[in-house]
Design a protein around this motif. Sequence first.
Motif, mmCIF file in Angstrom:
data_model
loop_
_atom_site.group_PDB
_atom_site.id
_atom_site.type_symbol
_atom_site.label_atom_id
_atom_site.label_comp_id
_atom_site.label_asym_id
_atom_site.label_seq_id
_atom_site.Cartn_x
_atom_site.Cartn_y
_atom_site.Cartn_z
ATOM 1 N N GLY A 160 0.854 -1.188 0.000
ATOM 2 C CA GLY A 160 0.000 0.000 0.000
ATOM 3 C C GLY A 160 0.890 1.238 0.000
ATOM 4 N N HIS A 183 -2.865 -8.977 -1.645
ATOM 5 C CA HIS A 183 -3.785 -8.746 -2.754
ATOM 6 C C HIS A 183 -3.098 -9.024 -4.095
ATOM 7 N N GLY A 188 -3.034 -1.010 -1.464
ATOM 8 C CA GLY A 188 -3.518 -1.132 -0.083
ATOM 9 C C GLY A 188 -4.970 -0.724 0.036
ATOM 10 N N THR A 189 -5.232 0.250 0.877
ATOM 11 C CA THR A 189 -6.612 0.670 1.140
ATOM 12 C C THR A 189 -7.314 1.113 -0.150
ATOM 13 N N GLN A 192 -8.288 -2.051 -1.919
ATOM 14 C CA GLN A 192 -9.268 -2.875 -1.215
ATOM 15 C C GLN A 192 -10.663 -2.250 -1.163
ATOM 16 N N ASN A 193 -10.725 -0.951 -0.902
ATOM 17 C CA ASN A 193 -12.039 -0.304 -0.730
ATOM 18 C C ASN A 193 -12.569 0.187 -2.069
ATOM 19 N N ASN A 288 -7.897 -2.285 7.654
ATOM 20 C CA ASN A 288 -8.230 -3.179 6.538
ATOM 21 C C ASN A 288 -8.908 -4.479 6.938
ATOM 22 N N ARG A 289 -8.873 -4.851 8.222
ATOM 23 C CA ARG A 289 -9.558 -6.092 8.633
ATOM 24 C C ARG A 289 -10.938 -5.699 9.155
ATOM 25 N N THR A 309 -15.930 -2.717 3.231
ATOM 26 C CA THR A 309 -14.605 -2.929 2.641
ATOM 27 C C THR A 309 -14.553 -4.188 1.769
ATOM 28 N N PHE A 502 -13.059 -1.158 11.263
ATOM 29 C CA PHE A 502 -11.950 -2.111 11.185
ATOM 30 C C PHE A 502 -11.412 -2.452 12.575
#
Length: 650
Positions: A160, A183, A188-189, A192-193, A288-289, A309, A502
């Motif tokens: 990320g 991934h 990163g974020t 993912q989002n 992220n979790r 997410t 998260f």
Amino acid sequence: MNPLRTGNRTIEADDETIRSALEDAHVPTLMNVLVHLTGDASIIRGDIRPESGFLADAQGGISPEDQALVRNRAFEALKALRDRGETTGTNGDGLPPAPNADLVHEMVEFATGQPLSSAYGTFLESELALDGEDGYGVSALTELPREARANFNVVVVGAGMSGLLAGIRLKEAGIPFTIVERHADVGGTWYQNTYPGCRVDSPNHTYSYSFHPTDWPQFYSSQEVLRRYFDDCATHYRLRENIQFNTDVETAAYDEERGLWRIEVRPGNGGTETLVANAVISAVGQLNRPKWPDVPGQDRYRGIAFHSTEWEHEHDLSGKKVAVIGTGASAFQFAPEVAKTAAHVTIFQRTAPWMFNAPEYHETVPDGKHWLLNQVPYYEKWYRFSLFWRMAEGILAAVRKDPGWNGGEMAISAANDEMRQLLTESMAELCGSDTELLKKIIPDYPVAGKRILIDNGNWIRALRRDNVDLVTDPIAEITETGVRTGSGAHHECDVLIYGTGFTASKFLWPMKITGRGGRTLEDQWDGDARAYLGIMVPCFPNLFCMYGPNTNIVVNGSIVFFSECGMRYILGCLKLLLERGKRTMDCRSDVHDTYNARVDEGNRNMAWGVSKAPTWYRNEKGRIAQNWPFTLLEYWNRTREPNADDYLIN
Ligand code: NAP
């Protein structure tokens, strides 16, 4: 080459283009640019001056007449530059002699609208980097013998924003490294989002690497644009050859005898692999979790349900009855989008957020501003600087407790109370005649007791739609067909979206990390993660964290700045080891503990430490484990270079 810092440019635009671009200019920025263009500093020594302060309007309170005057002078200067046919370079060639150090200091003070201590001056001038110096770079490391660098290797966890930065710097330093990324791609974020409406909520022209500015399409660009930026960086800095994608790090264990780390990874195609490294940089992020709420009945629900997410794009939400749990930064962005096509949206709010009005939140950067950023020498640097400053210490003073405050629990100081009134007024204006709604959305805790959300009225406009309900009655349970609240009311829905955040306090989880003496990080932290400077943890030599404990900033700065400071410090650690011919460094416990005691004391005095509102800033032990409570200057200073005395070095 870097898109905005390619160096040579020649102005070819006609008069009309220049004039029209100047209409989009940030005038205080333009005034400092004029000093470069003309070599004459009188423009910043006259009566036209920006006001200081976060709440000063974007033009620093400069009157429209004075703005016009500055634009005219800028027009003449740019026209003259064009007519001379001069080509200007990154380091000011083609322009009058560069401002000397005293003048740069004066220009910096002008831009900030206030006198600055020399400590601040040094910090801000380095951030501005007019001389083209990369203030966070690796120059000191590359002075060391190539062989010493080549014989030290690093595993970075995560690709990320922080992990890519680590990769860029390690590559520049000539230190071998592998980035392991769970991934299929970088970002990163921002990879993912993918929920609808996802965008950066920090001004984009500072939410980018200091050494890699780009021409952002919006003031706060969308997720896809951010993802592409990091994607481009990975390509530009040739990082892909160093990244193992689709691979999870499961364990990392320190081999005390050999002073090495063994990292067990699980590639997506099965099996496990062991990487051996001298150092590990964890760049796994905090957010992220998915966190699922402690509400009974979640397994019972028979409709479509997912977390923000892990957005399930295959479902068309138009015409559906949708329930949204949560009113944090994620729901704030996706719920208004969902409401545009859904039959009905019910939003369950447990704690109302404070919101800060940013009129440019959804705006596109106008053509004129693009032209100025791309064509006018030094405009991009001063523009970024002005945003950096406005964000820098921002409203920090207004969210710090005044011990003498006796104005009630809804504020922590007079300045905080003033903020409360300002934000309340702008929320009231947006609610219009809907006073019932206003009652529901005014928070019952001080401003910054939890994260302030950035908005331009989009949220309240969504709440006022006929097809949207805001429910503040607490959720009792999830049923087979919807959500039941404490009053017994049942809200049926076809789709249930969890905007519930998260597991931010579980740093580095679920990796199992074993340090000296066989102790695991999980046991050592016991639910209360701490690190020295957010980077080093005693008994875990050469394990470096980026965006680690207490490095999150709440009201000031951008997290990219923190990562750049952190990475500069990590490079300093590697230099310290290599120049001494040593292999490992372990943070001294007393140094770590003293530092953390100070951070805890700092956080106790901030709005988020005082407030009892639920927030992901606080861990299960009740400690604020996320936030940095001090100035950016302090973190910048503390992370300039490591002090060898803080470490046991072997
Ligand atoms: P969050 O801020 O933790 O919000 C979670 C929401 O779920 C809160 O409103 C929370 O209520 C609610 N919730 C949790 N359990 C609940 C329950 N049992 N009943 C009712 N409501 C419940 O999560 P997030 O919105 O995903 O944001 C997390 C962070 O990610 C942000 O603060 C930000 O730092 C980052 N982020 C950034 C951006 C951006 O830059 N654009 C966008 C999204 C996220 P309470 O408030 O009562 O706990």
